[in-house]
Design a protein around this motif. Structure first.
Motif, short mmCIF file in Angstrom:
data_model
loop_
_atom_site.label_atom_id
_atom_site.label_comp_id
_atom_site.label_asym_id
_atom_site.label_seq_id
_atom_site.Cartn_x
_atom_site.Cartn_y
_atom_site.Cartn_z
N SER A 46 4.40 -6.21 2.88
CA SER A 46 4.57 -7.30 3.83
C SER A 46 4.74 -8.63 3.12
O SER A 46 4.29 -8.81 1.99
CB SER A 46 3.36 -7.39 4.78
N VAL A 47 5.41 -9.54 3.81
CA VAL A 47 5.54 -10.92 3.34
C VAL A 47 5.21 -11.83 4.53
O VAL A 47 5.06 -11.36 5.66
CB VAL A 47 6.97 -11.22 2.83
N ASN A 48 5.11 -13.13 4.24
CA ASN A 48 4.72 -14.03 5.32
C ASN A 48 5.82 -14.18 6.37
O ASN A 48 7.02 -14.12 6.07
CB ASN A 48 4.31 -15.40 4.77
N HIS A 49 5.39 -14.35 7.60
CA HIS A 49 6.30 -14.52 8.73
C HIS A 49 5.54 -15.23 9.83
O HIS A 49 4.32 -15.09 9.94
CB HIS A 49 6.80 -13.15 9.22
N ARG A 50 6.27 -16.00 10.62
CA ARG A 50 5.60 -16.78 11.66
C ARG A 50 4.93 -15.89 12.70
O ARG A 50 3.88 -16.23 13.24
CB ARG A 50 6.61 -17.70 12.34
N GLY B 78 0.83 -1.19 0.00
CA GLY B 78 0.00 0.00 0.00
C GLY B 78 0.87 1.25 0.00
O GLY B 78 1.94 1.26 0.60
N ARG B 79 0.39 2.29 -0.67
CA ARG B 79 1.17 3.53 -0.75
C ARG B 79 0.25 4.72 -0.89
O ARG B 79 -0.78 4.65 -1.56
CB ARG B 79 2.14 3.49 -1.93
N CYS B 80 0.63 5.82 -0.22
CA CYS B 80 -0.12 7.07 -0.37
C CYS B 80 0.84 8.24 -0.20
O CYS B 80 1.73 8.21 0.67
CB CYS B 80 -1.24 7.15 0.67
N GLU B 81 0.67 9.24 -1.02
CA GLU B 81 1.47 10.46 -0.93
C GLU B 81 0.54 11.65 -1.06
O GLU B 81 -0.19 11.78 -2.04
CB GLU B 81 2.53 10.50 -2.03
N THR B 82 0.55 12.54 -0.05
CA THR B 82 -0.31 13.70 -0.11
C THR B 82 0.21 14.77 0.86
O THR B 82 1.07 14.50 1.71
CB THR B 82 -1.77 13.33 0.26
N ALA B 83 -0.33 15.98 0.74
CA ALA B 83 0.07 17.08 1.60
C ALA B 83 -0.95 17.24 2.72
O ALA B 83 -2.16 17.19 2.49
CB ALA B 83 0.16 18.38 0.80
N VAL B 84 -0.42 17.40 3.94
CA VAL B 84 -1.28 17.60 5.11
C VAL B 84 -0.71 18.76 5.92
O VAL B 84 0.42 18.70 6.40
CB VAL B 84 -1.35 16.34 6.00
N ALA C 168 -3.04 4.48 2.84
CA ALA C 168 -2.14 3.42 2.38
C ALA C 168 -2.54 2.08 2.98
O ALA C 168 -2.49 1.04 2.31
CB ALA C 168 -0.70 3.77 2.76
N LEU C 169 -2.94 2.11 4.24
CA LEU C 169 -3.31 0.88 4.94
C LEU C 169 -4.56 0.24 4.34
O LEU C 169 -4.65 -0.99 4.23
CB LEU C 169 -3.55 1.19 6.43
N GLU C 170 -5.51 1.08 3.92
CA GLU C 170 -6.71 0.54 3.30
C GLU C 170 -6.38 -0.22 2.01
O GLU C 170 -6.88 -1.33 1.77
CB GLU C 170 -7.70 1.67 2.99
N SER C 171 -5.51 0.37 1.21
CA SER C 171 -5.07 -0.30 -0.02
C SER C 171 -4.31 -1.58 0.30
O SER C 171 -4.49 -2.61 -0.35
CB SER C 171 -4.19 0.65 -0.83
#
Length: 292
Positions: free
Chosen positions: A26-30, A9-15, A140-143
């Motif tokens: 992310s990838v798999n991990h125990r 996920g990625r986001c770029e914006t002005a705040v 970004a998290l939603e994507s």
């Protein structure tokens, strides 16, 4: 909802005058593992981001990058660490003198040693900055989560398809198993009859031997437990909670039952079916390694 551990996920914006970029993958991990890189001077965000993300994600290796560019009107001052600069100057002059090399020291050369300069920004409100970063992070998290959900649904469909295949094979084994006992009884009768060159044989002895054989090769308990494991697996998929570890345990149990069946069967047809079951279970095991 089944979630994969693979996502982006990625986001770029002005705040509020700050240009903020959040990128995560992310990838798999125990277990849950979180790594974060931030623009220099914003390392205080790392713990806050880790705590926030851990409430959304239970497993997987998460890599996050956060870039923050201040507006042009923000107050920034640069100070010189004079003792350190003097140390560099003396060291360079000494180096030139002792090794008889050109002493071409200049401001541009000295400026390459970035630790000479100390950057000071106006006092910042850490909570305010985190709240601004969180606005971008949530997008970004939603994507990121949508991608994990889509991949998770594909994994679920694949695993359940393989479960159906195994269930079909188990049904074949349950049908074939009693037939092998009858075939054994007939072979035993013929063998004893040939040995005695007579049809006058002890039928009770034949029945007893066949019963002992039937008990030895009976796989009813194992197939019942396999069906139970499959039903439990389907229940897990509908729970909506992280199920990766539970599925991993269930697959181990399924494999154990398949091995037991394999050790009992003496019929080549059944032996091949057990191999097919174990092959499907292994494919399921590989797939669930990616499920949260």
């Amino acid at each position: 909802m089944v979630m994969s551990m693979t996502g982006f996920g990625r986001c770029e914006t002005a705040v509020n005058g700050r240009q903020i970029t959040v990128e995560m993958k992310s990838v798999n991990h125990r277990y849950f593992e979180f790594n974060c890189r931030t623009t220099r001077g914003y390392s205080f965000l790392e713990d806050k981001l880790k705590k926030y993300i851990s409430q959304k994600i239970s497993r997987g290796k998460i890599d996050m990058y956060v870039s923050i560019t201040e507006s042009e009107d923000s107050e920034v001052s640069v100070a010189i660490n004079k003792p350190l600069a003097a140390g560099y100057v003396n060291a360079i002059h000494t180096l030139a003198k002792e090794y008889n090399i050109p002493d071409d020291l200049s401001v541009s050369v000295l400026s390459r040693y970035s630790d000479i300069f100390q950057i000071h920004k106006e006092e910042q409100d850490e909570e305010q900055i985190f709240s601004e970063v969180k606005i971008v992070l949530d997008i970004a998290l939603e994507s990121f989560l949508n991608m994990r959900a889509a991949e998770g649904e594909k994994l679920k469909e694949d695993v359940l398809s393989r479960v159906d295949t195994i269930m079909s094979i188990v049904s074949d084994i349950e049908k074939r198993s009693p037939i092998t006992v009858e075939e054994y009884r007939q072979k035993l009768t013929k063998r004893i009859s040939d040995m005695l060159a007579s049809s006058d044989i002890d039928q009770q002895r034949i029945l007893t031997e066949a019963a002992i054989f039937a008990d030895k090769v009976a796989v009813d308990e194992e197939t019942v437990r396999l069906r139970s494991h499959f039903e439990q697996m389907k229940t897990f998929f509908e729970s909506g909670a992280p199920i990766g570890r539970k599925l991993d345990f269930i697959v181990q149990e399924m494999n154990r039952e398949a091995n037991t069946i394999g050790s009992k069967v003496t019929d080549s047809v059944l032996a091949h079916k057990v191999v097919d079951i174990k092959s499907e279970i292994e494919k399921i095991r590989e797939q669930i390694q990616n499920i949260e």
